[in-house]
Design an enzyme around this catalytic site. Structure first.
Site, PDB file in Angstrom:
ATOM      1  N   GLY A 131     -14.665   0.782  -8.367  1.00 45.41           N
ATOM      2  CA  GLY A 131     -13.879  -0.225  -7.696  1.00 45.41           C
ATOM      3  C   GLY A 131     -14.771  -1.655  -7.350  1.00 45.41           C
ATOM      4  O   GLY A 131     -14.161  -2.656  -7.732  1.00 45.41           O
ATOM      5  N   ASP A 132     -16.018  -1.311  -7.323  1.00 47.90           N
ATOM      6  CA  ASP A 132     -17.032  -2.625  -7.350  1.00 47.90           C
ATOM      7  C   ASP A 132     -16.929  -3.160  -8.726  1.00 47.90           C
ATOM      8  O   ASP A 132     -17.084  -4.325  -8.875  1.00 47.90           O
ATOM      9  CB  ASP A 132     -18.322  -1.954  -6.961  1.00 47.90           C
ATOM     10  CG  ASP A 132     -18.526  -1.388  -5.766  1.00 47.90           C
ATOM     11  OD1 ASP A 132     -17.497  -1.775  -4.727  1.00 47.90           O
ATOM     12  OD2 ASP A 132     -19.341  -0.433  -5.370  1.00 47.90           O
TER      13      ASP A 132
END
Length: 303
Positions: free
Chosen positions: A248-249
């Site tokens: 997600g980052d």
């Protein structure tokens, strides 16, 4: 300049073995140690994509030195506030089941928090600040309601990667991007999502509350970008998932770097999906060669 704020960085200690036997001595097959924390992950991917950025937050002790040295080796600028206690270690056990044991992190004093506030107050028009992840326990996530306005007052745009109430609070500051996953979106509104129409409907609720762009990541079901003008669906890419840490980052980094540069939401979504997917298919954060290879496979359609 893009800044990333990681209030509670870590060393991510990744341990691999076939199976964990509780109450017995377990011997690992392999291990790795990486500079970790959501904002730091964003910085590492931004650097691989060629976007100059500065990582800030709180850092301390011999573990903090490991994090700073690791970022320095990757060519990432840092402007951390030094604290008295050690930066935490998060243990990620990759076996028959994936298990995480996350450290608590240091206690942050009011004077140390004031140092970070000074850094954020000195930003410039055109800067972008990525706020991501949880805060040390003694501050609590409500501290973001002190920090984000400072960046906005200085003229910077903000990207906010949070969950739950912290995400909802951040919408008051009109973030350039928020990126809840589909399960987090369900939890925020207390609903069960059935299909893309539902996902888009509730993503637009997030827009109405202040966000400028919303990406809903749906793991193996693709991702949906919703803007005020349109919605775009990125089809899922098939592959073997090796790593749920940092995907997600990586998506946040890919979207932010491209969008800040070009202003093109479709290209930004494509790079976000390429970064997130390639990290999910890698042992660590994805390298640039794999990201570019994955980018060629990304298919986006307007809804």
């Amino acid at each position: 300049m893009i800044y990333t704020v990681t209030l509670n960085p870590s060393i991510d200690f990744i341990v691999r073995l076939d199976k964990v036997e509780i109450g017995a001595v377990n011997r690992m097959d392999s291990d790795d140690k990486f500079a970790g924390g959501k904002g730091i992950n964003v910085s590492r991917i931004l650097q691989r994509l060629g976007y100059d950025n500065t990582a800030t937050g709180f850092i301390g002790g011999f573990t903090g030195r490991f994090v700073e040295e690791g970022l320095d080796k990757e060519g990432i600028k840092t402007q951390f506030v030094s604290v008295d206690q050690d930066t935490r270690i998060n243990v990620k056990i990759k076996a028959d089941d994936e298990t995480e044991i996350n450290g608590a992190g240091p206690v942050i004093s009011e004077s140390q928090l004031a140092e970070l506030e000074t850094i954020l107050s000195s930003l410039n028009q055109g800067d972008v600040v990525v706020f991501a992840g949880s805060a040390p326990a003694n501050l609590g996530n409500q501290v973001y309601n002190r920090l984000i306005p400072l960046a906005k007052k200085a003229g910077a745009e903000v990207v906010c990667d949070f969950e739950g109430q912290t995400l909802l609070d951040s919408l008051n500051y009109e973030p350039l991007l928020v990126k809840p996953n589909n399960h987090e979106l369900e939890a925020i509104f207390g609903v069960k999502l059935n299909g893309l129409d539902d996902v888009e409907k509730y993503a637009r609720e997030i827009l109405a509350k202040g966000a400028k762009n919303v990406i809903i990541s749906m793991a193996g079901d693709g991702a949906l970008l919703v803007t005020k003008e349109a919605a775009y669906f990125a089809k899922p890419i098939k592959g073997q998932v090796k790593n749920s840490v940092g995907a997600g980052d990586s998506m946040v980094a890919g979207f932010t770097g491209e969008f800040v540069t070009s202003g093109d939401p479709i290209e930004a979504l494509k790079w976000g999906v390429a970064c997130g997917t390639s990290t999910a298919f890698s042992d660590d954060l994805a390298d640039i060669a794999f990201i570019k290879e994955t980018y060629e496979k990304v298919e986006v359609e307007k809804r």
